[in-house]
Every structure is written in C-alpha cells, then in structure tokens.
Design an enzyme around this catalytic site. Structure first.
Site, PDB file in Angstrom:
ATOM      1  N   ASP A 144      -8.577 104.895  -4.355  1.00 44.06           N
ATOM      2  CA  ASP A 144      -8.768 104.825  -5.821  1.00 44.06           C
ATOM      3  C   ASP A 144     -10.210 104.972  -6.311  1.00 44.06           C
ATOM      4  OD1 ASP A 144      -6.388 103.720  -5.036  1.00 44.06           O
ATOM      5  OD2 ASP A 144      -6.665 101.816  -6.044  1.00 44.06           O
ATOM      6  N   GLU A 313       0.179  99.023 -10.098  1.00 47.54           N
ATOM      7  CA  GLU A 313      -1.204  98.881  -9.648  1.00 47.54           C
ATOM      8  C   GLU A 313      -2.149  99.530 -10.674  1.00 47.54           C
ATOM      9  OE1 GLU A 313      -0.789  98.875  -4.841  1.00 47.54           O
ATOM     10  OE2 GLU A 313      -0.837 100.850  -5.728  1.00 47.54           O
TER      11      GLU A 313
HETATM   12  C1  FRU Z   1      -3.880 101.423  -5.144  1.00 49.73           C
HETATM   13  C2  FRU Z   1      -4.279 100.205  -4.334  1.00 49.73           C
HETATM   14  C3  FRU Z   1      -4.773  99.100  -5.237  1.00 49.73           C
HETATM   15  C4  FRU Z   1      -5.647  98.304  -4.333  1.00 49.73           C
HETATM   16  C5  FRU Z   1      -6.267  99.375  -3.482  1.00 49.73           C
HETATM   17  C6  FRU Z   1      -6.553  98.951  -2.071  1.00 49.73           C
HETATM   18  O1  FRU Z   1      -3.924 102.619  -4.458  1.00 49.73           O
HETATM   19  O2  FRU Z   1      -3.175  99.778  -3.553  1.00 49.73           O
HETATM   20  O3  FRU Z   1      -3.750  98.360  -5.855  1.00 49.73           O
HETATM   21  O4  FRU Z   1      -6.600  97.570  -5.032  1.00 49.73           O
HETATM   22  O5  FRU Z   1      -5.367 100.453  -3.470  1.00 49.73           O
HETATM   23  O6  FRU Z   1      -7.281  99.926  -1.401  1.00 49.73           O
END
Ligand code: FRU
Length: 559
Positions: A144, A313
C-alpha cells in the site's frame, strides 16, 4: 546518461565488496550466531525466495537488540542480495524456521558461503518488467501507498515496504518524493518497527496550526502498530517528512478487535476537529480529536452497505464537490476476485457518514484486477483530490515474475464526480502531470507509451508482440461496456487467478480511451473519467503491434 555513470560506479564499488566465508557459531540444529567484524557498512544477505524465514536479531555492543527482521536466508541457491546496515562488532543471532529434514545441515547452507560485506549496495535495475514512469521501490517488496501528503512543492509517498526481501514481511514505511508525480526520488526508510510492532498502513497530516504541539507545520504520521494487537500510533517530523520521531505515549488509539487498522486522518472545519478513519473488520470507524493525541470514537459505518466479500482496509473520506465519498478497499471480494476499491457517496457531519445509495448498491473505483489500497494525498493544492493505488492483487502479488523488486504504484489520478440516472459516481482521470510526460508521436507501441484512441461505435483493439502474446480490448457500444482480456498476455503461469478478462460499465458512450502502457501494466481510462481499469501483464517481449477496429489510435512515446 548521468544515471548510467552512477550505476557503473556503484557496480564497480559493489564488485569490490568482500565475500567472506562466514564461520557461524552453531548453537543447535536451527540456531547460529555470527560476529560482524569487517568494518563495512552493510552485510549483503543472500536470499532464496523458496527458503523459510530466518529470524535475525541484531545485537549491539551493549547487548541490546532493536531490529529483528525475518529474512529468507539462502539454503541452496542465491536469488538476490539485500543489504542490512550494521556496525562493527555487532552480533547476528539467527534462528532458522526451516525443517532440518528438508534443508539438511545448517553448516552447509549457501548463506554462509555467499554472505558479502560492502560499503555500497548496487540498486541498478536488472528487471525487464520494472516500469519506467511508475513508482517502484529500488529493491524489495512494496504494497500500500501510505502517508501521502503535498507540501512546499513536493509530493511525499511512503509505502508498505520490506527492505529485506521481495515478499511481504517486516513492514516498515519506505519513502519517495516527487516534484511532478511522475519522477520519484528514493529516500531512506521513514518509520521502522519497534516494540509495539511492525509498521502497517496509515496517513500523514500537515499540522498548520500546531494543534499537537510539535510545531507549526509539523508533519504528523499515523500508522498501525502491528504487534500482538493492532493499535494506532503516531510519529512527528519537523523536517518536512524526511525523518520522524515516534511519539512517547504510543499507542494513541486502541480498540478490542483483531482487525483494527490503517488510520486516515484529515481536518474537518465544521467541528474544528481532526477526524480519523479506521478499518475495523467489515466496517469503518470514525474517531475525532482536537490535538491529534486524544481520540474519541464517533460512529461506525458499513455493516449493511456495499460489498462484504472480505475484510475492509485502507479507508479514506473525501469531500469532492458537494458530496462526501468514503473509500473502502476490500480484500477479497473484488469484482474479478481478490482485492479492489469500492466507495460510497453520501454526506458527513463531523460525526457520522450517511450513504445516499441503497445499502445493496456497490460502486467500484477501478474495474481492473490490479488496483488496491487507494488513498489520497493530504494537503493537495488547488482543492484537488489526487490518489494513488497499489498496482497488484493479494491473490498473486507475492508470485508475480519479478525478483529485485515486487510491485508498483498506479499513475496518479484525480477524482471528481458524475451522475448516471439517480446515482452519483466518482470519476477518475490521469492527473494532469501525466500530460507533461507525453512525448512525440510514434508509429508502433513500445514498452513505455501512451495510446489515445478516438472511438466510433463498437471497437476492438489488439496489442501484440512477435511471440503471439496479446491483450484484447473491446468496447461494446450496445451494452456500453469496456473489456480487457489478458488470458494470452505473456507469462500467466504464476497464478490461476491471473489469466482473466475484466469488464467495466462506461456509463454512456465511450468517446475516447487513454491507455498507459509501462512494461508490465496497462491502465485504461475513459477520457471523460467514467471508466478506469488497471491490469498487470507480463509479456515476454514488449507489445509492438497495435490493431484497432472501430477507432483511430495515436501513440505517444513517454518523455
Ligand atoms: C492492505 C493491508 C493493510 C495493512 C497492510 C499491511 O493491503 O492489508 O490493511 O495495513 O496491508 O501490509
């Protein structure tokens, strides 16, 4: 030119690095220690992706340990190296998680023979699938986009980053900066794991009025500390986001739920308070604060709305024109399997978000398979809503055929609104900065180009190479749908979920299409913003032929 010269110097320096046969102190079948006494800045760790993780504790001269990354240390063969910054005299305390029956005697592991010591690390690109004009990490794994903000002419992009391998692990915030949203400069790691956990996704704000007391215009980062529980922490920067200090009283927000993460913070004028959006299982929570340190829960949204095929998320809440848009990334549950970005249009009063659509209505921001974790830049100029997505899908992100790095971000996009019937939708167009990279017209497509197609009625477009690999795109004027088929696009072997055709509604006639091709991705946009589709492709040779029926294409090189 300059870049080549630098790479050659870097390569020369790396070749001077010492390769020392390391003699580990073996303590048990899966436990060894290595004393570092080389005087070099880095130990270059040999990684083998199919090996199990080894947990490495770096123990300093006072016998204290701060970092403990998991690294897939090579057992049989070396896939690539990752640099671990060290100080002379430090001790590596290594626990292998592999099973002795499958890996054999630890003394014979390739990592001891292949470990190198160096003052430099060569980041020269060695990947044919590395994009030319999309943001990628120099090496290692990325997911992300995090903490994005604009300040003093610079766009800052932090990202979920594993600096110790090209698979998801050891989450930290990597950091890049750009003046034009196209050319990115890599900066040192911004926020690293601590006793509260690894560093998951989050956001930054510019504290113009010094509400938190770290100084006027301090940049404040919020992230999830992923330890035994997921809690929200903050860090502040007084040098414009270059370096961060962690706040001493972390965590600042806690809640009794296993999935509680990805804080997105913004200022709300109506109540004169900061708002924090949080993803909690399959709902979004809204919290508020006057000083960024003390937070109170206001409300939750979403249990009956939209798609619930997976975990919610990376939220965002955006004021676009006269509406509020709640961005909700979801995994799995996307329209073509795995990860995707849904959104809700409605209103926000500082306490609560109200969706204006019927609960069952689901809206997707992008109808490709590789568009996830979309969030906006805070403090963007001219009232713009500029977003970036992670260009991959959790179904196969760890398997895509790259090694030196894994994953890129989408090009920057500006969001707006449009209506179709009674419903309001979010429009997506490539940010205006992408126009500046348009070069001269060329006859045939290349591995990094833009194609503009004026569409007349139904259209078919085929991008292909001499190996017979192809991507087929079709616009059906009757159904008003656009489709992209990558079933024969090149290497599709790494995941059964990869070969697929994705289809999008165009909400009216498609008049003009803009395609951005960059080595291993195709982003398609309707020029009026009513359709966006992002898909990865891995052609064994660049697509160099374009055939269009029912439209006229102009191809531009990328400057
Ligand atoms: C989304 C996610 C988020 C988390 C991160 C961990 O892709 O699962 O929810 O903070 O990636 O790398």
């Amino acid at each position: 030119m300059k870049r080549t010269a630098i790479s050659i110097v870097a390569a020369l320096l790396t070749s001077l690095s010492a390769q020392a046969q390391v003699n580990p102190m073996v303590l048990s079948e899966n436990h060894a220690m290595v004393r570092l006494e080389t005087g070099c800045k880095y130990v270059l760790l040999p990684v083998e992706e199919k090996a199990e993780n080894a947990n490495i504790r770096i123990i300093g001269m006072e016998n204290q340990s701060t970092r403990r990354p998991n690294v897939r240390l090579a057992v049989d063969n070396v896939d690539y190296y990752v640099p671990l910054e060290i100080k002379d005299g430090q001790l590596l305390d290594i626990i292998f998680h592999g099973d002795r029956r499958t890996t054999g005697n630890m003394k014979g592991f390739a990592c001891w023979k292949e470990m190198k010591f160096s003052d430099t690390f060569d980041t020269t690109n060695r990947e044919k699938f590395r994009p030319a004009y999309h943001h990628t990490p120099q090496y290692g794994w990325m997911n992300d986009p995090n903490g994005m903000f604009y300040k003093d002419g610079e766009w800052h992009l932090y990202y979920q980053y594993n600096p110790y391998g090209s698979l998801w692990e050891n989450m930290t915030w990597g950091h890049s900066v750009s003046k034009d949203l196209v050319h990115w400069e890599a900066l040192p790691l911004a926020i690293e794991a601590d006793a509260l956990g690894t560093i998951f996704s989050g956001s930054c704000v510019v504290d113009k009025d010094n509400t938190a007391g770290f100084g006027k215009n301090a940049v404040i980062a919020f992230y999830t500390s992923a330890g035994e529980a997921q809690t929200q922490s903050m860090a502040y920067s007084t040098d414009g986001g270059r370096t961060f200090n962690k706040y001493g009283k972390n965590p600042v927000v806690t809640f009794n739920a296993p999935d509680f993460r990805d804080p997105k913070v913004f200022w709300y004028d109506g109540t004169n308070r900061w708002i924090m959006m949080l993803a909690v299982g399959q709902e979004m929570q809204i919290w508020s604060s006057a000083n960024l340190k003390d937070w109170q829960k206001e409300s939750s949204f979403g249990s009956e709305y939209g798609n619930h095929g997976g975990v919610w998320e990376c939220p965002d809440l955006l004021k676009i024109e006269d509406k509020w848009v709640l961005i909700c990334n979801i995994n799995p549950g996307g329209p073509f399997g795995g990860s995707a970005t849904q959104y809700f249009v409605g209103d926000f009063d500082g306490h609560k978000f109200t969706c204006e659509s019927m609960p069952k209505v689901t809206k997707w921001l992008d109808y490709g398979k590789d568009h996830y974790a979309t969030v906006s830049f805070s403090n963007a100029p001219d009232g713009r809503t500029v977003v970036l997505a992670w260009m991959s899908n959790w179904q196969y992100a760890n398997q895509v055929p790259t090694r030196q790095f894994r994953s890129a971000n989408s090009i920057a996009r500006d969001l707006g609104l449009f209506k179709d019937g009674e419903e309001t939708y979010v429009s997506v167009i490539p940010s205006k900065e992408t126009l500046a990279m348009r070069g001269k017209k060329i006859k045939n497509p290349t591995d990094a180009c833009e194609i503009v197609v004026d569409v007349k009625g139904s259209m078919e477009l085929i991008l292909s190479n001499t190996k017979g690999e192809q991507v087929v795109m079709k616009y059906d004027a009757q159904k008003q749908t656009f489709a992209m088929n990558r079933k024969q696009s090149g290497d599709i072997s790494f995941s059964e979920a990869f070969p697929i055709e994705t289809t999008a509604p165009t909400h009216g006639a498609l008049k003009q299409l803009r395609l951005f091709i960059d080595h291993s991705s195709i982003e398609a946009f309707a020029s009026d913003g009513k359709m966006a589709m992002t898909n990865l492709v891995f052609p064994n040779e660049p697509y160099n032929t374009l055939k269009v029926k029912g439209g006229k294409a102009t191809i531009y090189e990328i400057k």
